[in-house]
Design an enzyme around this catalytic site. Structure first.
Site, PDB file in Angstrom:
ATOM      1  N   ALA A   1       1.261   4.394  -1.715  1.00 13.71           N
ATOM      2  CA  ALA A   1       1.053   5.848  -1.839  1.00 13.71           C
ATOM      3  C   ALA A   1       0.989   6.516  -0.464  1.00 13.71           C
ATOM      4  O   ALA A   1       0.487   5.918   0.487  1.00 13.71           O
ATOM      5  CB  ALA A   1      -0.233   6.120  -2.614  1.00 13.71           C
TER       6      ALA A   1
ATOM      7  N   ASP B   1      -4.699  -4.056  -6.162  1.00 14.37           N
ATOM      8  CA  ASP B   1      -5.431  -4.073  -4.906  1.00 14.37           C
ATOM      9  C   ASP B   1      -4.781  -5.070  -3.960  1.00 14.37           C
ATOM     10  O   ASP B   1      -4.727  -6.271  -4.253  1.00 14.37           O
ATOM     11  CB  ASP B   1      -6.891  -4.455  -5.172  1.00 14.37           C
ATOM     12  CG  ASP B   1      -7.754  -4.372  -3.918  1.00 14.37           C
ATOM     13  OD1 ASP B   1      -7.210  -4.140  -2.826  1.00 14.37           O
ATOM     14  OD2 ASP B   1      -8.980  -4.552  -4.042  1.00 14.37           O
TER      15      ASP B   1
ATOM     16  N   GLY C   1       4.146   7.300  -1.027  1.00 13.57           N
ATOM     17  CA  GLY C   1       5.508   6.883  -1.342  1.00 13.57           C
ATOM     18  C   GLY C   1       6.561   7.251  -0.326  1.00 13.57           C
ATOM     19  O   GLY C   1       7.758   7.040  -0.581  1.00 13.57           O
TER      20      GLY C   1
ATOM     21  N   CYS D   1       0.881  -1.188   0.000  1.00 10.84           N
ATOM     22  CA  CYS D   1       0.000   0.000   0.000  1.00 10.84           C
ATOM     23  C   CYS D   1       0.907   1.223   0.000  1.00 10.84           C
ATOM     24  O   CYS D   1       1.105   1.858   1.033  1.00 10.84           O
ATOM     25  CB  CYS D   1      -0.917   0.005   1.231  1.00 10.84           C
ATOM     26  SG  CYS D   1      -1.763  -1.559   1.542  1.00 10.84           S
TER      27      CYS D   1
ATOM     28  N   CYS E   1      -0.718   3.581  11.439  1.00 11.39           N
ATOM     29  CA  CYS E   1      -0.562   4.830  12.197  1.00 11.39           C
ATOM     30  C   CYS E   1      -1.738   4.971  13.168  1.00 11.39           C
ATOM     31  O   CYS E   1      -2.345   6.038  13.271  1.00 11.39           O
ATOM     32  CB  CYS E   1      -0.445   6.040  11.277  1.00 11.39           C
ATOM     33  SG  CYS E   1      -1.804   6.251  10.121  1.00 11.39           S
TER      34      CYS E   1
ATOM     35  N   ASP F   1      -0.800   0.390  -5.448  1.00 14.20           N
ATOM     36  CA  ASP F   1      -1.906   1.199  -4.937  1.00 14.20           C
ATOM     37  C   ASP F   1      -3.092   1.011  -5.868  1.00 14.20           C
ATOM     38  O   ASP F   1      -2.930   0.522  -6.995  1.00 14.20           O
ATOM     39  CB  ASP F   1      -1.536   2.686  -4.845  1.00 14.20           C
ATOM     40  CG  ASP F   1      -2.446   3.423  -3.862  1.00 14.20           C
ATOM     41  OD1 ASP F   1      -2.117   3.459  -2.662  1.00 14.20           O
ATOM     42  OD2 ASP F   1      -3.492   3.932  -4.304  1.00 14.20           O
TER      43      ASP F   1
END
Length: 420
Positions: free
Chosen positions: A254, A303, A256, A252, A372, A276
């Site tokens: 992006a 995906d 970057g 995943c 996060c 992505d």
């Protein structure tokens, strides 16, 4: 003449009622050339503060207003929130300015009665001490401005003292961490370059910490000398520990930030497949790689939830920085508190991505799962279930970063090895 408070009001409106992202809205409004550096800082502080403290500010409005919140027009509600925020939280703003400028805005975006209404509320705030609820959950919700459901959850997960300390940490400004592009510059060299430009900064660990400045127009940034990244997020690539010549997959990728960090640690030697699901994000990955002088990243639309036979057992290392609730970055995106559901489908998505990543990993290969957020159901519950169901994988490292303990964003990292 540009009115910073009016700009802040419009930005808050976009976030509140058009569900825009605060950082993107600010980027749009702060591009106004007539705004001084001081005005930009004021607008930024006011926008983030009002979004963050919405429950507290609305509690204060209800404390004094005979009108219910849903009966107050949208712009007048925002003007009230802004005025109260300046009085309660911005010590350098004179109370008279907070009141008078709010009344002017109310008159412009309402009518004379609106101006009188705003004036009356704000003057009551100035002379009255606000009493907060005594119940612990309600107190935390109103005092720190968090949804009740989230307060209840974190009280259950962490206890009162831990939760209160966590909320206190989220009220402190987030640091601006700059990750030096080691393909071009060391932390010490970047610091010297910034000092020459008159930017206040210092070295902390492997990154340079700076005061806020206009990054988009900074020549050092445009020339690829650094990337903005929190200290905890920087650990994901470090703990993955990619080597020169390896094949790496970023599930995943992006925009970057972590992908380019992996490339830098590989000294731009090897191959990184960056996935992505959106074309515009693929272009963003390419743009970031080009800016930094990196050419080993191969972005693809793919995906992470759908297995692709092409990549079976291809990778030496894999990063799964999965979509998450974002409850670790509330200082940077306070609207997350209002845009997340109590029981979402994220853990299901996260498990699918991790299970597919495991199939792309070579025997003896390693992968990092990161988020996060500090929500256990998205972190240890996901990796723990994976390890229990896949006996040929073992957990090598696991850590949750907490703002009040680690002085970083909230973050989770788990390193897993395929042993079979």
């Amino acid at each position: 003449m540009v009115n910073p408070r009016e700009i802040a009001m419009k930005a808050i409106y976009d976030v509140e009622f058009d569900y825009a992202y605060s950082n993107m809205v600010l980027k749009k409004y702060l591009s106004h050339n007539e705004l001084s550096k001081q005005d930009k800082a004021f607008v930024t502080s006011l926008v983030y503060g009002v979004i963050d403290k919405k429950i507290t500010l609305d509690y204060v409005i209800n404390y004094f207003s005979k009108l219910k919140l849903n009966k107050i027009s949208k712009y007048i509600l925002i003007v009230l929130r802004m005025g109260i925020y300046q009085i309660m939280y911005m010590d350098k703003i004179p109370d008279s300015a907070a009141v008078n400028e709010s009344v002017k805005l109310a008159r412009r975006y309402g009518h004379s009665a609106s101006a009188g209404f705003v004036n009356g509320i704000l003057r009551n705030v100035l002379k009255t001490e606000i009493k907060y609820p005594e119940n612990k959950t309600e107190y935390l919700s109103v005092k720190y401005s968090y949804p009740t459901w989230l307060c209840e959850k974190w009280l259950g997960d962490f206890g009162y003292d831990f939760t209160k300390s966590l909320f206190d940490a989220f009220t402190t400004p987030a640091q601006l961490n700059l990750r030096p592009n080691i393909l071009k510059v060391s932390a010490e060299e970047l610091l010297e370059k910034m000092k020459v430009k008159g930017i206040n900064a210092y070295i902390h660990g492997d990154c340079v910490v700076s005061e806020g400045f206009d990054i988009a127009s900074d020549e050092l940034y445009r020339s690829g000398y650094y990337t903005v990244q929190d200290a905890a997020a920087m650990q994901a690539a470090k703990i993955l520990a990619p080597k020169e010549g390896e094949t790496v997959i970023d599930m995943c990728a992006a925009p970057g930030g972590k992908t380019t960090h992996i490339a830098e640690l590989m000294h731009n030697c090897g191959t990184i497949y960056a996935f992505d699901i959106h074309q515009h994000k693929i272009e963003l990955i390419r743009k970031n790689a080009d800016r930094l002088g990196i050419n080993i990243i191969k972005p693809f639309i793919l995906d992470g939830c759908a297995f692709n036979e092409t990549y079976r057992e291809m990778a030496d290392k894999i990063l799964c920085d999965v979509p998450c609730s974002g409850f670790g970055i509330l200082r940077r995106k306070p609207e997350i508190k209002w845009n997340r559901e109590e029981n979402g489908k994220l853990p299901e998505i996260q498990r699918k991505i991790l299970n597919n990543a495991a199939k792309y990993l070579k025997k003896g290969g390693e992968m990092v799962y990161s988020t996060c957020t500090i929500q256990n159901e998205e972190n240890g519950a996901v990796t723990g279930a994976f390890a229990a169901e896949n006996k040929d994988f073992e957990i090598l490292y696991e850590k949750t970063f907490y703002p009040h303990i680690d002085h970083t964003d909230g973050f989770y990292i788990c390193k897993i090895k395929r042993t079979g």
